[in-house]
Design a protein around this motif. Structure first.
Motif, PDB file in Angstrom:
ATOM      1  N   ARG A 117       0.943  -0.951   0.317  1.00 48.44           N
ATOM      2  CA  ARG A 117       0.351   0.148   0.264  1.00 48.44           C
ATOM      3  C   ARG A 117       1.193   0.814  -0.060  1.00 48.44           C
ATOM      4  O   ARG A 117       0.475   2.524   0.309  1.00 48.44           O
ATOM      5  N   TRP A 118       2.149   1.307  -0.007  1.00 47.92           N
ATOM      6  CA  TRP A 118       2.919   2.060  -0.299  1.00 47.92           C
ATOM      7  C   TRP A 118       3.219   2.328  -1.584  1.00 47.92           C
ATOM      8  O   TRP A 118       4.116   1.823  -1.926  1.00 47.92           O
ATOM      9  N   LEU A 119       3.078   3.163  -2.011  1.00 48.96           N
ATOM     10  CA  LEU A 119       2.420   3.303  -3.565  1.00 48.96           C
ATOM     11  C   LEU A 119       3.872   4.128  -4.528  1.00 48.96           C
ATOM     12  O   LEU A 119       4.578   3.878  -5.640  1.00 48.96           O
ATOM     13  N   GLY A 120       4.611   5.042  -4.005  1.00 49.36           N
ATOM     14  CA  GLY A 120       5.882   5.811  -4.753  1.00 49.36           C
ATOM     15  C   GLY A 120       5.547   7.360  -3.718  1.00 49.36           C
ATOM     16  O   GLY A 120       4.562   7.521  -3.773  1.00 49.36           O
ATOM     17  N   PHE A 121       6.380   7.629  -4.046  1.00 47.76           N
ATOM     18  CA  PHE A 121       7.164   8.959  -3.777  1.00 47.76           C
ATOM     19  C   PHE A 121       7.827  10.409  -4.463  1.00 47.76           C
ATOM     20  O   PHE A 121       8.385   9.339  -5.658  1.00 47.76           O
ATOM     21  N   GLU A 122       8.147  10.838  -3.616  1.00 48.19           N
ATOM     22  CA  GLU A 122       8.954  12.208  -4.824  1.00 48.19           C
ATOM     23  C   GLU A 122       9.631  13.266  -3.683  1.00 48.19           C
ATOM     24  O   GLU A 122       8.413  13.682  -3.155  1.00 48.19           O
ATOM     25  N   ILE A 123      10.907  13.339  -3.349  1.00 46.61           N
ATOM     26  CA  ILE A 123      10.827  14.290  -2.523  1.00 46.61           C
ATOM     27  C   ILE A 123      12.244  15.618  -3.340  1.00 46.61           C
ATOM     28  O   ILE A 123      12.775  14.574  -3.917  1.00 46.61           O
ATOM     29  N   ARG A 124      11.957  16.911  -2.466  1.00 42.89           N
ATOM     30  CA  ARG A 124      13.523  17.485  -3.481  1.00 42.89           C
ATOM     31  C   ARG A 124      13.678  19.329  -1.898  1.00 42.89           C
ATOM     32  O   ARG A 124      12.802  18.977  -1.426  1.00 42.89           O
ATOM     33  N   SER A 125      15.335  19.303  -2.411  1.00 47.75           N
ATOM     34  CA  SER A 125      15.273  20.574  -1.591  1.00 47.75           C
ATOM     35  C   SER A 125      15.978  21.642  -2.757  1.00 47.75           C
ATOM     36  O   SER A 125      16.373  20.978  -3.337  1.00 47.75           O
ATOM     37  N   ASP A 126      16.284  22.703  -2.024  1.00 43.51           N
ATOM     38  CA  ASP A 126      16.178  24.233  -2.578  1.00 43.51           C
ATOM     39  C   ASP A 126      16.820  24.979  -2.080  1.00 43.51           C
ATOM     40  O   ASP A 126      16.177  25.787  -1.024  1.00 43.51           O
ATOM     41  N   VAL A 165       7.253  32.281  -0.146  1.00 45.81           N
ATOM     42  CA  VAL A 165       6.662  30.834   0.140  1.00 45.81           C
ATOM     43  C   VAL A 165       4.725  30.738  -0.661  1.00 45.81           C
ATOM     44  O   VAL A 165       5.221  29.846  -0.897  1.00 45.81           O
ATOM     45  N   TYR A 166       4.539  31.401  -0.665  1.00 47.42           N
ATOM     46  CA  TYR A 166       3.088  31.015  -0.772  1.00 47.42           C
ATOM     47  C   TYR A 166       3.367  30.226  -3.003  1.00 47.42           C
ATOM     48  O   TYR A 166       2.932  29.588  -2.469  1.00 47.42           O
ATOM     49  N   LYS A 167       4.168  31.406  -3.417  1.00 46.64           N
ATOM     50  CA  LYS A 167       4.806  31.607  -4.984  1.00 46.64           C
ATOM     51  C   LYS A 167       4.536  30.026  -4.442  1.00 46.64           C
ATOM     52  O   LYS A 167       5.144  28.900  -6.129  1.00 46.64           O
ATOM     53  N   PHE A 168       6.258  30.121  -4.059  1.00 46.02           N
ATOM     54  CA  PHE A 168       6.973  28.247  -4.219  1.00 46.02           C
ATOM     55  C   PHE A 168       6.069  26.991  -3.906  1.00 46.02           C
ATOM     56  O   PHE A 168       5.697  25.872  -4.600  1.00 46.02           O
ATOM     57  N   ALA A 169       5.174  27.465  -3.210  1.00 51.00           N
ATOM     58  CA  ALA A 169       4.004  26.392  -2.011  1.00 51.00           C
ATOM     59  C   ALA A 169       2.971  26.121  -3.701  1.00 51.00           C
ATOM     60  O   ALA A 169       3.284  24.739  -3.935  1.00 51.00           O
ATOM     61  N   ASN A 181      -1.756  27.102   5.127  1.00 47.36           N
ATOM     62  CA  ASN A 181      -2.956  28.143   4.436  1.00 47.36           C
ATOM     63  C   ASN A 181      -3.974  27.436   3.144  1.00 47.36           C
ATOM     64  O   ASN A 181      -3.765  27.123   2.279  1.00 47.36           O
ATOM     65  N   GLN A 182      -4.980  27.759   3.681  1.00 54.36           N
ATOM     66  CA  GLN A 182      -5.835  27.498   3.252  1.00 54.36           C
ATOM     67  C   GLN A 182      -6.025  28.353   1.388  1.00 54.36           C
ATOM     68  O   GLN A 182      -6.560  26.778   0.829  1.00 54.36           O
ATOM     69  N   ARG A 183      -5.280  29.615   1.441  1.00 50.71           N
ATOM     70  CA  ARG A 183      -5.181  29.828   0.245  1.00 50.71           C
ATOM     71  C   ARG A 183      -3.756  28.274  -0.697  1.00 50.71           C
ATOM     72  O   ARG A 183      -4.388  28.734  -1.760  1.00 50.71           O
ATOM     73  N   ILE A 184      -3.629  28.746  -0.527  1.00 51.90           N
ATOM     74  CA  ILE A 184      -2.720  27.407  -0.876  1.00 51.90           C
ATOM     75  C   ILE A 184      -2.926  26.087  -1.375  1.00 51.90           C
ATOM     76  O   ILE A 184      -2.880  24.980  -2.145  1.00 51.90           O
ATOM     77  N   LEU A 211      14.586  25.078   1.655  1.00 52.30           N
ATOM     78  CA  LEU A 211      13.392  24.735   0.951  1.00 52.30           C
ATOM     79  C   LEU A 211      13.451  23.580   0.946  1.00 52.30           C
ATOM     80  O   LEU A 211      13.787  22.482   0.140  1.00 52.30           O
ATOM     81  N   SER A 212      12.395  23.044   1.189  1.00 50.38           N
ATOM     82  CA  SER A 212      11.909  21.061   0.937  1.00 50.38           C
ATOM     83  C   SER A 212      10.496  21.215   0.510  1.00 50.38           C
ATOM     84  O   SER A 212       9.892  21.569   1.503  1.00 50.38           O
ATOM     85  N   TRP A 213      10.265  19.815   0.270  1.00 51.04           N
ATOM     86  CA  TRP A 213       8.815  19.683  -0.360  1.00 51.04           C
ATOM     87  C   TRP A 213       9.476  18.595  -0.534  1.00 51.04           C
ATOM     88  O   TRP A 213      10.007  17.175  -1.582  1.00 51.04           O
TER      89      TRP A 213
END
Length: 335
Positions: free
Chosen positions: A179-188, A227-231, A262-265, A323-325
């Motif tokens: 049930r673990w299907l996939g992932f992608e992680i990044r940093s900048d 941060v908003y633009k990045f997200a 943030n709900q807008r994000i 930043l990480s995501w």
């Protein structure tokens, strides 16, 4: 010639906990110049839980872990590994071992992982590697933060956003399926100045030419627009890559569960992915941004309310300081 069964992963239990006190927007307006209308329209937040001086990360996280273990129907002594994703440990050397002791997980190795608001996703990805390798069978992944201790309460651009809490999941190795299907992680790291909590030292001359720096940390610094633009740019992209690795389309996802920043994000990312609002999980109004704790708290609430059901496909994404995501795709529940 016999072959070993393929090791799959199931996410079998969840738990969450929050401090005993909360602060709503109207009360917060007595602390800093703001209002319920200003906060709610810009963030979607109505209140947040704040740790008292007597509460700690290890205490709140231990409660979340015990609930997750109970749901997964395993004893703490069966846990092999504990990963604590946190940027605000009780001890600068780490708090995972304190949690291990508090819940009686005497056979588990425990360590902290720091990736800010992406921490829980990074923690799940790390746990999955240990499970896939066959080294461990039962792993507790915790997201917990007490950011109220590091916020400038005179800065309304940050203090209105953050709350405290903890969430945890049990991830287990299984041969019944995967049930673990996939992932992608990044940093900048080139964008580190968009969101950070930097060290602040005072120079001290020990003797002669030997000079060191001693001190603490500054309150959190955030450039909200950046941060908003990045997200809204990076989160849809990383989700799409994780879905590709999972051989799933956006339409096949049952729930979109993002870091509760943030709900807008949340709305902007869902719109870019063409995910209907009914599939987006949000508890921002009650908790605010709890950093690494936000995804597991929201997951646990959705599971316990019956919204998320066994086998549901969940697309998760975390993003924040670094930043990480990152994103992870999994199906909920045991086989």
């Amino acid at each position: 010639m016999s072959t070993s069964p393929t090791i799959g992963i199931a996410i079998t239990g969840s738990g969450s906990a929050a401090p005993v006190q909360f602060l709503d927007n109207d009360t917060l307006s007595q602390v800093v110049e703001t209002s319920d209308e200003w906060i709610a329209t810009r963030t979607g937040i109505k209140q947040r839980y704040l740790a008292t001086p007597a509460e700690s990360i290890s205490q709140i996280a231990a409660t979340a872990c015990q609930k997750a273990l109970e749901m997964a129907k395993i004893d703490a002594s069966e846990v092999d590994l504990i990963i604590l994703a946190s940027s605000t440990p009780d001890d600068l050397f780490g708090s995972a071992c304190q949690i291990q002791a508090a819940i009686g997980a005497k056979n588990a190795v425990a360590f902290d992982l720091t990736a800010a608001c992406s921490g829980f996703i990074f923690g799940m990805v790390t746990a999955a590697q240990f499970l896939r390798s066959g080294v461990y069978r039962n792993v507790l992944v915790i997201g917990a933060d007490i950011l109220s201790r590091w916020v400038d309460w005179s800065d309304r651009t940050t203090c209105v956003l953050f709350g405290d809490g903890a969430g945890a999941v049990v991830m287990q190795a299984t041969t019944a399926g995967d049930r673990w299907l996939g992932f992608e992680i990044r940093s900048d790291g080139t964008q580190n100045d968009c969101l950070n909590l930097p060290y602040q030292g005072v120079d001290r001359t020990l003797t002669g030419e030997v000079v060191i720096s001693q001190g603490t940390y500054k309150p959190m610094l955030m450039r909200g627009k950046e941060v908003y633009k990045f997200a809204v740019n990076k989160v849809p992209e990383v989700l799409e890559k994780a879905l590709f690795r999972s051989n799933l389309s956006v339409a096949e996802v049952d729930w979109l569960l993002m870091h509760q920043a943030n709900q807008r994000i949340l709305d902007a990312v869902a719109q870019r992915l063409n995910v209907p609002p009914a599939k987006v999980i949000s508890n921002l109004a009650q908790y605010g941004n709890t950093s690494a704790a936000s995804i597991p708290i929201a997951l646990d609430e959705a599971v316990r309310s019956g919204k998320i059901k066994p086998g549901d496909a969940i697309a998760t994404a975390g993003f924040g300081a670094g930043l990480s995501w990152g994103a992870a795709i999994f199906r909920w529940g045991a086989f």
